[in-house]
Design a protein around this motif. Structure first.
Motif, PDB file in Angstrom:
ATOM      1  N   ARG A   1     -40.023 -69.328 -17.553  1.00 45.29           N
ATOM      2  CA  ARG A   1     -39.999 -68.925 -16.149  1.00 45.29           C
ATOM      3  C   ARG A   1     -39.519 -70.054 -15.215  1.00 45.29           C
ATOM      4  O   ARG A   1     -40.229 -70.457 -14.304  1.00 45.29           O
ATOM      5  N   PRO A   2     -38.295 -70.560 -15.434  1.00 46.72           N
ATOM      6  CA  PRO A   2     -37.782 -71.566 -14.499  1.00 46.72           C
ATOM      7  C   PRO A   2     -37.476 -70.930 -13.149  1.00 46.72           C
ATOM      8  O   PRO A   2     -37.246 -69.726 -13.046  1.00 46.72           O
ATOM      9  N   ARG A   3     -37.462 -71.749 -12.119  1.00 49.65           N
ATOM     10  CA  ARG A   3     -37.092 -71.283 -10.786  1.00 49.65           C
ATOM     11  C   ARG A   3     -35.621 -71.555 -10.504  1.00 49.65           C
ATOM     12  O   ARG A   3     -35.024 -70.950  -9.609  1.00 49.65           O
ATOM     13  N   VAL A   4     -35.054 -72.490 -11.266  1.00 52.62           N
ATOM     14  CA  VAL A   4     -33.639 -72.851 -11.150  1.00 52.62           C
ATOM     15  C   VAL A   4     -33.082 -72.965 -12.562  1.00 52.62           C
ATOM     16  O   VAL A   4     -33.758 -73.462 -13.473  1.00 52.62           O
ATOM     17  N   LEU A   5     -31.840 -72.505 -12.762  1.00 57.16           N
ATOM     18  CA  LEU A   5     -31.169 -72.644 -14.052  1.00 57.16           C
ATOM     19  C   LEU A   5     -29.846 -73.374 -13.834  1.00 57.16           C
ATOM     20  O   LEU A   5     -28.982 -72.899 -13.104  1.00 57.16           O
ATOM     21  N   LEU A   6     -29.715 -74.550 -14.459  1.00 56.07           N
ATOM     22  CA  LEU A   6     -28.494 -75.343 -14.394  1.00 56.07           C
ATOM     23  C   LEU A   6     -27.622 -74.996 -15.597  1.00 56.07           C
ATOM     24  O   LEU A   6     -28.123 -74.906 -16.719  1.00 56.07           O
ATOM     25  N   MET A   7     -26.319 -74.853 -15.382  1.00 56.57           N
ATOM     26  CA  MET A   7     -25.407 -74.470 -16.458  1.00 56.57           C
ATOM     27  C   MET A   7     -24.183 -75.380 -16.407  1.00 56.57           C
ATOM     28  O   MET A   7     -23.455 -75.410 -15.417  1.00 56.57           O
ATOM     29  N   ASP A   8     -23.975 -76.141 -17.487  1.00 57.72           N
ATOM     30  CA  ASP A   8     -22.878 -77.106 -17.546  1.00 57.72           C
ATOM     31  C   ASP A   8     -21.729 -76.533 -18.364  1.00 57.72           C
ATOM     32  O   ASP A   8     -21.737 -76.584 -19.587  1.00 57.72           O
ATOM     33  N   GLU A   9     -20.755 -75.945 -17.676  1.00 54.11           N
ATOM     34  CA  GLU A   9     -19.594 -75.316 -18.318  1.00 54.11           C
ATOM     35  C   GLU A   9     -20.017 -74.408 -19.480  1.00 54.11           C
ATOM     36  O   GLU A   9     -19.588 -74.604 -20.621  1.00 54.11           O
TER      37      GLU A   9
END
Length: 288
Positions: free
Chosen positions: A197-205
């Protein structure tokens, strides 16, 4: 026994019959958060790679970080959940606020920051020997969350559905995650990130190594996820940035200077009527 083998044994035991001794906890649904980077500068040793970067990434929106290679986009992304500090020579100045709370504050646990701000990497990295279901649940042990068997089953279905993978794998959840295609493995990694249950999802390419069909499916997943989680994505694909993002930030490092943001704003404006000539040149393919 290696640490990897020990973890695999632990994850396999999660699907063993319940003994009644396990603690059962629910994972509350959490609203997406605003992420606010303020005056971020970053170094590797004496080499400064980012210079006073400030950017607000609104809750429940997709923000794309664009710009040529070597301008600090991925480094900036890694400062947003304290992964930058994993490099021994790395250092940082500035603040990263998650709904007005600085994740770098000395009183904040790094594990909590990474639980709330998840990461999906360029190359899919499922645990290849673990089953699809165990891959989804892998983060629970690391964050100390214990669920009974029924709750785990529900969580596996929920997160695989959000990642757009459930219908493709629901009849083979006990098969190894490493047996999936590249695009399916990337969506499995998204499901694994979503399980805590993250509040932010970072996606690197996240689509750079995928075929066009898998890329379209990931993009559809990103669009659908934005109602549940704030997404920040690094991409070199300008068409992808236009398709999936609500806002864009254009990074540039010129003549050996550290990376900085030239311009940021709504995606439509960044591509349709940029304020800086360098932005116009980049989004129209005239350099980079």
């Amino acid at each position: 026994m290696t640490d990897t083998a020990a973890l695999a044994d632990e994850f396999d035991s999660w699907f063993a019959p319940d003994t009644g001794a396990a603690t059962t906890e629910s994972i509350p649904t959490i609203a997406p958060a605003t992420l606010d980077a303020r005056e971020i500068s970053a170094w590797f040793g004496d080499h400064k790679v980012l210079d006073r970067v400030s950017l607000t990434m609104p809750a429940g929106r997709v923000t794309a970080l664009i710009g040529p290679s070597g301008c600090g986009k991925s480094t900036f992304l890694r400062t947003l959940n304290r992964m930058h500090e994993l490099v021994p020579s790395a250092s940082l100045a500035g603040e990263v606020l998650l709904d007005d709370v600085d994740i770098y504050d000395a009183s904040r646990r790094i594990t909590e920051a990474r639980r709330q701000i998840g990461m999906v990497f360029q190359k899919p990295n499922p645990f290849p020997a673990m089953s699809i279901a165990d891959n989804v649940l892998a983060g629970l042990a690391l964050t100390g969350i214990k669920l009974d068997k029924g709750a785990k089953t529900d969580l596996v279905e929920e997160t695989l559905t959000k990642a757009g993978l459930w219908n493709e794998v629901k009849d083979r959840l006990r098969q190894a995650g490493g047996g999936l295609s590249g695009g399916q493995q990337q969506r499995l990694c998204i499901a694994r990130s979503l399980a805590v249950r993250p509040r932010v999802l970072l996606m690197d390419e996240p689509c750079s190594a995928l075929d066009p069909t898998s890329t379209r499916r990931i993009e559809q997943t990103i669009t659908e996820l934005a109602q549940d989680v704030t997404v920040v994505i690094v991409t070199h694909n300008m068409q992808q940035a236009q398709r999936v993002s609500d806002r864009c930030a254009f990074f540039l490092a010129e003549a050996g200077t550290p990376g900085a943001i030239v311009e940021h704003g709504p995606t439509e404006a960044m591509f349709g009527s940029p304020q800086d000539a360098r932005t116009a040149d980049y989004v129209n393919g005239r350099f980079g």
